[in-house]
Design an enzyme around this catalytic site. Structure first.
Site, PDB file in Angstrom:
ATOM      1  N   HIS A  18       0.821  -1.222   0.000  1.00 26.99           N
ATOM      2  CA  HIS A  18       0.000   0.000   0.000  1.00 26.99           C
ATOM      3  C   HIS A  18       0.857   1.275   0.000  1.00 26.99           C
ATOM      4  O   HIS A  18       0.398   2.339   0.407  1.00 26.99           O
ATOM      5  CB  HIS A  18      -0.991   0.011   1.169  1.00 26.99           C
ATOM      6  CG  HIS A  18      -2.155  -0.921   0.966  1.00 26.99           C
ATOM      7  ND1 HIS A  18      -3.426  -0.479   0.706  1.00 26.99           N
ATOM      8  CD2 HIS A  18      -2.229  -2.271   0.953  1.00 26.99           C
ATOM      9  CE1 HIS A  18      -4.232  -1.532   0.560  1.00 26.99           C
ATOM     10  NE2 HIS A  18      -3.521  -2.635   0.700  1.00 26.99           N
ATOM     11  N   ALA A 104      -6.530 -13.645  -6.480  1.00 23.36           N
ATOM     12  CA  ALA A 104      -5.418 -14.163  -5.672  1.00 23.36           C
ATOM     13  C   ALA A 104      -4.467 -13.049  -5.254  1.00 23.36           C
ATOM     14  O   ALA A 104      -3.528 -13.286  -4.511  1.00 23.36           O
ATOM     15  CB  ALA A 104      -4.659 -15.221  -6.448  1.00 23.36           C
ATOM     16  N   ASP A 153       0.708  -2.360  -9.955  1.00 28.39           N
ATOM     17  CA  ASP A 153       0.364  -3.560 -10.724  1.00 28.39           C
ATOM     18  C   ASP A 153       0.652  -3.364 -12.211  1.00 28.39           C
ATOM     19  O   ASP A 153       1.242  -4.224 -12.872  1.00 28.39           O
ATOM     20  CB  ASP A 153      -1.128  -3.904 -10.548  1.00 28.39           C
ATOM     21  CG  ASP A 153      -1.501  -4.040  -9.090  1.00 28.39           C
ATOM     22  OD1 ASP A 153      -0.591  -4.239  -8.267  1.00 28.39           O
ATOM     23  OD2 ASP A 153      -2.699  -3.928  -8.766  1.00 28.39           O
TER      24      ASP A 153
END
Ligand code: GLA
Length: 360
Positions: A18, A104, A153
């Site tokens: 984060h 996942a 990501d």
């Protein structure tokens, strides 16, 4: 026109949980599992995306792209952002295949976005630099899908490099790669509990981080040192203090982790992973009992050097650092013990660190 196949990998977050939307540091790696789009241009404005895995098609017109709250929003959102930024994209059809488990925490959503972008660049002969591709895909996820993620990501999926970890500075949005020691491997263990980040908890953590930074008089938590935070402990509500401690600690751990990787100090790197998970569990509260169980079991397993939840949390998978060659025995022992402890089955994958998005 001949069909073109574009592939984009999933990723594991090795350290730096984060931290991306707090303008901090992340260490990640692209893995040898991902999403492939094989497609060709058509002569009209229609987009047809087939996915046998999802069991349905997404059909849309480029003149009328709107979120439908289905998986189709990820690729269609990317098309919309390309159009919004002036790229001449037309109709196309594609078949989507994937060997990334959904939910996942391995970024199946970023992989489908980046694979779509890579296909568009090739099909429509566009010139788009890699960082812009990552940003466009993040924009699609933020604005079209409605998930306020950072750049981790998408950047990992774009910039992945075989046998290298990716060190991302989320303020300057610069990427460096760090060689990953040859004798180490990564084990991903899916707890069997899916995570869904479009929900409120991710955004709530984000807001808490922003609020903590504001109260500390900082632009973001990236600007707060551990010493400053400790000194300001009594000025912050306990919950915000814990949230801030996680981010500040993670940023430190990433910087230390990069040095440990460079010096091939695998045990010390592994220790940082355990510390990171403990901070998630206690300070950031984005773990689950199942992820905690996996990390506790990993800490008792010979041959596992470190383990932590990977990605957003609230379900999903852990990533563990192991010595090459130890995978088979660890897999067997871990899945047996996890079943005994929780009654659940876990899925275990040994992942190689792979190249980022590419045309196959
Ligand atoms: C998800 C988000 C990323 C990042 C991680 C947590 O994967 O998509 O942007 O915030 O969680 O590090």
């Amino acid at each position: 026109m001949k069909a073109v196949a574009a592939h984009a990998p999933g990723r594991v977050e090795l350290l730096g949980n984060h931290t991306d939307y707090n303008e901090g540091y992340v260490l990640s790696a692209a893995i040898d599992r991902g999403v492939t789009l094989e497609g060709r241009r058509t002569e009209d404005d229609r987009i047809t995306l087939n996915s046998s895995a999802m069991g349905m098609a997404a059909v849309a017109n480029i003149k009328d792209l709107r979120p439908e709250k289905t998986w189709g929003d990820y690729p269609l959102g990317v098309v919309k952002c390309f159009l919004d930024e002036g790229f001449p994209v037309g109709g196309f059809e594609a078949e989507i295949t994937s060997d990334l488990p959904v939910g996942a925490g391995l970024s199946s959503s970023a992989a489908i976005e980046v694979a779509t972008a890579t296909l568009l660049v090739k099909l429509f002969e566009l010139e788009v630099d890699p960082l812009r591709i990552a940003r466009l895909c993040r924009r699609a996820e933020n604005e079209f899908v409605g998930m306020n993620c950072g750049l981790l990501d998408q950047a990992s999926s774009v910039f992945g490099k075989e046998h290298h970890a990716i060190f991302l500075d989320c303020r300057s949005e610069t990427v460096k790669t760090v060689a990953f020691p040859n004798d180490l491997a990564l084990l991903v263990t899916h707890s069997g509990v899916k995570h869904a980040l479009v929900g409120g908890e991710y955004n709530e953590r984000r807001e808490q981080c922003f609020e903590a930074a504001k109260r500390l008089g900082a632009r973001t938590l990236r600007d707060v040192s551990l010493e400053q935070l400790l000194a300001a402990r009594n000025d912050l509500p306990p919950l915000l203090y814990k949230r801030a401690l996680h981010i500040v600690g993670e940023n430190d751990r990433v910087l230390q982790g990069v040095e440990f990787l460079k010096n091939n100090e695998a045990e010390r790197f592994g220790k940082l992973m355990f510390e990171s998970h403990e901070s998630s569990r206690f300070n950031f509260e984005n773990s689950t009992p199942e992820l905690d169980a996996l990390v506790v079991l990993a800490s008792k397993e010979d041959g596992i050097l470190g383990s932590r939840l990977t990605g957003g949390g609230f379900g999903g998978a852990t990533v563990s650092l192991i010595r090459h060659g130890a995978a088979a025995s660890i897999k067997e022992s871990l899945s047996l013990k996890y079943k005994e402890l929780t009654g659940n089955d876990c899925e275990i994958y040994v992942c190689d660190i792979a190249q980022g998005a590419r045309i196959l």
